[in-house]
Write a protein that holds these residues in place. Structure first.
Motif, mmCIF file in Angstrom:
data_model
loop_
_atom_site.group_PDB
_atom_site.id
_atom_site.type_symbol
_atom_site.label_atom_id
_atom_site.label_comp_id
_atom_site.label_asym_id
_atom_site.label_seq_id
_atom_site.Cartn_x
_atom_site.Cartn_y
_atom_site.Cartn_z
ATOM 1 N N LEU A 213 0.444 -1.445 -0.293
ATOM 2 C CA LEU A 213 -0.479 -0.682 -0.138
ATOM 3 C C LEU A 213 0.449 0.867 0.402
ATOM 4 C CD1 LEU A 213 -2.869 -0.694 2.599
ATOM 5 C CD2 LEU A 213 -3.276 -0.949 0.024
ATOM 6 N N ALA A 214 1.798 1.367 0.709
ATOM 7 C CA ALA A 214 2.876 2.770 0.809
ATOM 8 C C ALA A 214 3.635 2.529 -0.780
ATOM 9 C CB ALA A 214 4.293 2.128 1.461
ATOM 10 N N ALA A 215 3.949 1.930 -1.582
ATOM 11 C CA ALA A 215 4.161 1.507 -2.736
ATOM 12 C C ALA A 215 2.929 2.291 -3.721
ATOM 13 C CB ALA A 215 4.804 0.229 -3.774
ATOM 14 N N ALA A 216 1.504 1.586 -3.317
ATOM 15 C CA ALA A 216 0.680 2.094 -4.239
ATOM 16 C C ALA A 216 -0.304 3.907 -3.834
ATOM 17 C CB ALA A 216 -0.604 1.430 -3.613
ATOM 18 N N GLY A 217 0.756 4.599 -2.822
ATOM 19 C CA GLY A 217 0.241 5.719 -2.404
ATOM 20 C C GLY A 217 -0.252 5.219 -1.533
ATOM 21 N N GLU A 218 0.513 6.304 -0.119
ATOM 22 C CA GLU A 218 -0.437 5.608 1.035
ATOM 23 C C GLU A 218 -1.501 6.407 1.402
ATOM 24 O OE1 GLU A 218 -0.931 4.065 4.860
ATOM 25 O OE2 GLU A 218 1.002 3.252 3.602
ATOM 26 N N GLY A 219 -1.314 7.956 0.724
ATOM 27 C CA GLY A 219 -2.543 8.911 1.392
ATOM 28 C C GLY A 219 -3.944 8.436 0.724
ATOM 29 N N VAL A 220 -3.383 7.219 -0.894
ATOM 30 C CA VAL A 220 -4.613 7.392 -1.254
ATOM 31 C C VAL A 220 -5.748 5.861 -0.652
ATOM 32 C CG1 VAL A 220 -5.935 6.870 -3.090
ATOM 33 C CG2 VAL A 220 -4.711 8.145 -3.461
ATOM 34 N N TRP A 221 -5.109 4.543 -0.703
ATOM 35 C CA TRP A 221 -5.265 3.503 0.342
ATOM 36 C C TRP A 221 -4.808 3.082 1.179
ATOM 37 C CZ3 TRP A 221 -7.942 2.085 -4.867
ATOM 38 C CH2 TRP A 221 -7.804 2.359 -5.452
ATOM 39 N N SER A 222 -4.804 4.400 1.896
ATOM 40 C CA SER A 222 -4.531 3.900 3.872
ATOM 41 C C SER A 222 -5.489 3.141 4.238
ATOM 42 C CB SER A 222 -3.529 4.875 4.319
ATOM 43 O OG SER A 222 -5.297 6.163 3.941
ATOM 44 N N PHE A 223 -6.964 3.239 3.215
ATOM 45 C CA PHE A 223 -8.473 2.693 3.777
ATOM 46 C C PHE A 223 -8.500 1.400 3.548
ATOM 47 C CE2 PHE A 223 -9.167 3.464 -0.715
ATOM 48 C CZ PHE A 223 -10.085 2.441 -0.636
ATOM 49 N N LEU A 224 -7.479 0.796 2.887
ATOM 50 C CA LEU A 224 -7.831 -0.077 2.527
ATOM 51 C C LEU A 224 -6.853 -1.205 3.993
ATOM 52 C CD1 LEU A 224 -7.081 -0.745 -1.169
ATOM 53 C CD2 LEU A 224 -9.673 -1.086 0.271
#
Length: 200
Positions: A138-149
């Protein structure tokens, strides 16, 4: 899982296993054969076969230059979009996704981790998405966008519960929600237009 017919060896076991330990025991060669069979069964698969070549099994992305990795990500992007659309009706395409995870590390690279989550987001209530969350970065994916997962991730490799639609709605209504909505809106536009195939 399921099995796919294979002329050389009768059947090839499914690699869509419920935990990471079982998945690791499946060879990359078997994974590639399953992926090739699945891709060959769809009318749009031909332009992507070069990504499933025997040579790709030995790929080590850490040895590629930044430019080569960027080129590879650009070739993988339309395939991820196609898979996202196709998986809604053809579960055998999971073989292709698993090969992309194993060989191309689409779940762990900044240019493709978010794309992988995005293209499968409409399947959030299905086991494939829950399984993906077991190993996506999720950090590589963009923590700010996907952190809800993050609450749905299971690092022990077990399949977590499905992600409810409400989790997306809640994330979209919070502070960083505009970025998530922008990604989903862009993906919907690309899906409607059809992927730009440049895989060869």
């Amino acid at each position: 899982g399921h099995v796919l017919p294979h002329s050389a060896s009768g059947t090839v076991p499914s690699v869509l296993l419920p935990d990471a330990v079982s998945a690791r025991s499946v060879s990359t060669d078997v994974l590639r054969k399953n992926a090739s069979d699945s891709l060959g069964a769809v009318p749009w698969g031909a332009p992507y076969f070069s990504l499933l070549s025997a040579e790709s099994e030995r790929l080590d992305r850490s040895l590629l230059t930044s430019a080569a990795n960027a080129d590879l990500d650009a070739r993988l992007s339309p395939l991820l979009l196609r898979l996202g659309l196709g998986l809604a009706g053809d579960a055998s395409l999971l073989h292709v996704l698993e090969y992309l995870v194993r060989v191309y590390e689409v779940h762990a690279r900044p240019a493709s981790a978010s794309r992988t989550l995005l293209c499968l987001s409409h399947l959030h209530s299905r086991p494939v998405f829950a399984r993906l969350l077991g190993f996506v970065d999720l950090a590589a994916a963009g923590e700010g966008v996907w952190s809800f997962l993050r609450p749905f991730c299971r690092p022990d490799g077990k399949v977590p519960a499905a992600v409810p639609r409400g989790a997306y709605v809640a994330a979209a209504s919070r502070g960083g929600g505009t970025r998530l909505l922008h990604l989903l809106w862009t993906w919907a536009g690309e899906a409607a237009a059809g992927p730009d195939v440049e895989a060869s």
